[in-house]
Write an enzyme that holds these catalytic residues in place. Structure first.
Site, short mmCIF file in Angstrom:
data_model
loop_
_atom_site.label_atom_id
_atom_site.label_comp_id
_atom_site.label_asym_id
_atom_site.label_seq_id
_atom_site.Cartn_x
_atom_site.Cartn_y
_atom_site.Cartn_z
N ASN A 1 0.88 -1.18 0.00
CA ASN A 1 0.00 0.00 0.00
C ASN A 1 0.91 1.22 0.00
O ASN A 1 1.52 1.54 1.02
CB ASN A 1 -0.90 -0.02 1.25
N SER B 1 3.69 -2.09 10.20
CA SER B 1 5.14 -2.16 10.38
C SER B 1 5.75 -3.51 9.95
O SER B 1 6.69 -4.00 10.59
CB SER B 1 5.53 -1.82 11.82
N GLU C 1 -5.19 -4.87 10.52
CA GLU C 1 -4.16 -3.85 10.72
C GLU C 1 -4.43 -3.13 12.04
O GLU C 1 -5.24 -2.18 12.07
CB GLU C 1 -4.20 -2.83 9.57
N LYS D 1 0.13 4.26 -0.21
CA LYS D 1 -0.45 5.47 0.39
C LYS D 1 -0.21 6.66 -0.55
O LYS D 1 -0.28 6.50 -1.76
CB LYS D 1 0.09 5.68 1.80
N GLU E 1 -6.62 4.68 7.95
CA GLU E 1 -6.39 6.10 7.66
C GLU E 1 -7.63 6.73 7.01
O GLU E 1 -7.91 7.90 7.23
CB GLU E 1 -5.14 6.26 6.78
N HIS F 1 -9.43 1.24 5.00
CA HIS F 1 -8.14 1.38 5.69
C HIS F 1 -8.32 2.33 6.88
O HIS F 1 -9.09 3.29 6.80
CB HIS F 1 -7.10 1.94 4.71
N GLY G 1 2.74 2.35 10.82
CA GLY G 1 3.69 3.45 10.68
C GLY G 1 4.40 3.81 11.98
O GLY G 1 5.04 4.85 12.07
P1 13P Z 1 3.25 0.45 7.59
O1 13P Z 1 3.73 -0.85 6.99
O2 13P Z 1 3.98 1.64 7.03
O3 13P Z 1 3.17 0.40 9.07
O4 13P Z 1 1.74 0.64 7.05
C1 13P Z 1 0.84 -0.40 7.20
C2 13P Z 1 -0.38 -0.09 6.43
O5 13P Z 1 -1.15 0.78 6.79
C3 13P Z 1 -0.62 -0.84 5.18
O6 13P Z 1 -1.90 -0.61 4.69
#
Ligand code: 13P
Length: 251
Positions: free
Chosen positions: A9, A213, A167, A11, A97, A95, A173
């Site tokens: 992903n 992560s 997640e 982002k 976010e 997601h 992150g």
């Molecule tokens: P990270 O791997 O950067 O922690 O992000 C995870 C994520 O949100 C994947 O959709």
């Protein structure tokens, strides 16, 4: 029985030039990988270019969201048929976010789910608890509710291609991965909820990804767990070498 799926992903990262450089570095190096599905979900604007670069390779391309209507006066929205027509095969839905910053709810996830399936996009429905919810002992309640509400009205037949991504919000992150044991416990619970909803045959075939992560240093231990069928990778999918290392997990 379940073919692993490792999804990146991206982002809101990369310029068009950087997408081209990534494709040149990454695609030749992974062309031998057959026993794991490889997916990259770039920003919408790069889907077409990346899908073209990935043609003839095992790398598939997906979107990070979809809108639920096919077309209409919905300024700035992007529909599932549009995404399908430019080479997307998957769509990430719900997601954290999106839930946190853009008011995404289980109800809107549900609408996007039906739109994705209708357009033949494989949905990856994301669920996960916040740190506060985990610390107050609500993890299973939150995850169970996100799944039941998000998948509401889905038939057993329609659920067959679905992918779930667990997640935990506190692991995204932050560099704090859930331990393989914590992830396995929640994945097993998700499979139980899916069994209740759609029966054991669907549940046993459904891929449940872990995200938060994930990197080269922790993927092997995560993939060694029975109910972890792949990963949704943020930061570590942005660089060809680190994403390839994750794809070549041992476990
Ligand atoms: P990270 O791997 O950067 O922690 O992000 C995870 C994520 O949100 C994947 O959709």
């Amino acid at each position: 029985m379940r073919k692993p799926l490792i999804a990146g992903n991206w982002k809101m990262f990369k310029s068009l030039d950087e997408v081209g450089t990534f494709a040149d570095d990454f695609i030749p190096g992974v062309s031998d990988i057959k026993d794991t599905d490889i997916l990259i979900c770039p920003p919408y604007v790069y889907i077409q270019a990346l899908a073209q670069a990935c043609e003839g390779s095992p790398v598939m391309v997906g979107a990070q969201n979809v809108f639920w209507e096919d077309q209409g006066a919905y300024t700035a929205e992007i529909s599932a048929p549009m995404l399908k027509s430019i080479g997307a095969d998957y769509a990430i839905l719900g997601h954290s976010e999106r839930r946190q910053f853009f008011s995404e709810t289980d109800e809107t996830v549900n609408k996007r789910l039906f739109a994705s399936l209708k357009a033949d996009l494989v949905p990856i429905v994301c669920v996960g608890e916040t740190l506060g919810q985990r610390e107050s002992g609500k993890t299973f309640e939150v995850i169970g509710s996100q799944i039941r509400q998000g998948l509401k009205g889905l038939s057993t037949e329609m659920s067959a291609t679905l992918v779930i991504a667990y997640e935990p919000v506190w692991a995204i992150g932050t560099g704090k991965t859930a331990t393989p044991e914590i992830a396995q416990e929640v994945h097993a619970y998700i499979r139980k909820v899916i069994t209740d909803l759609f029966g054991s045959q669907i549940a046993q075939g459904m891929r449940i990804l872990y995200g938060g992560s994930v990197k080269g240093e922790n993927i092997d231990a995560l993939m060694a767990k029975d109910d972890i069928d792949g990963a949704l990778v943020g930061g570590a999918s942005l660089e060809a070498a680190s994403f390839e290392r994750i794809l070549r997990f041992k476990g």
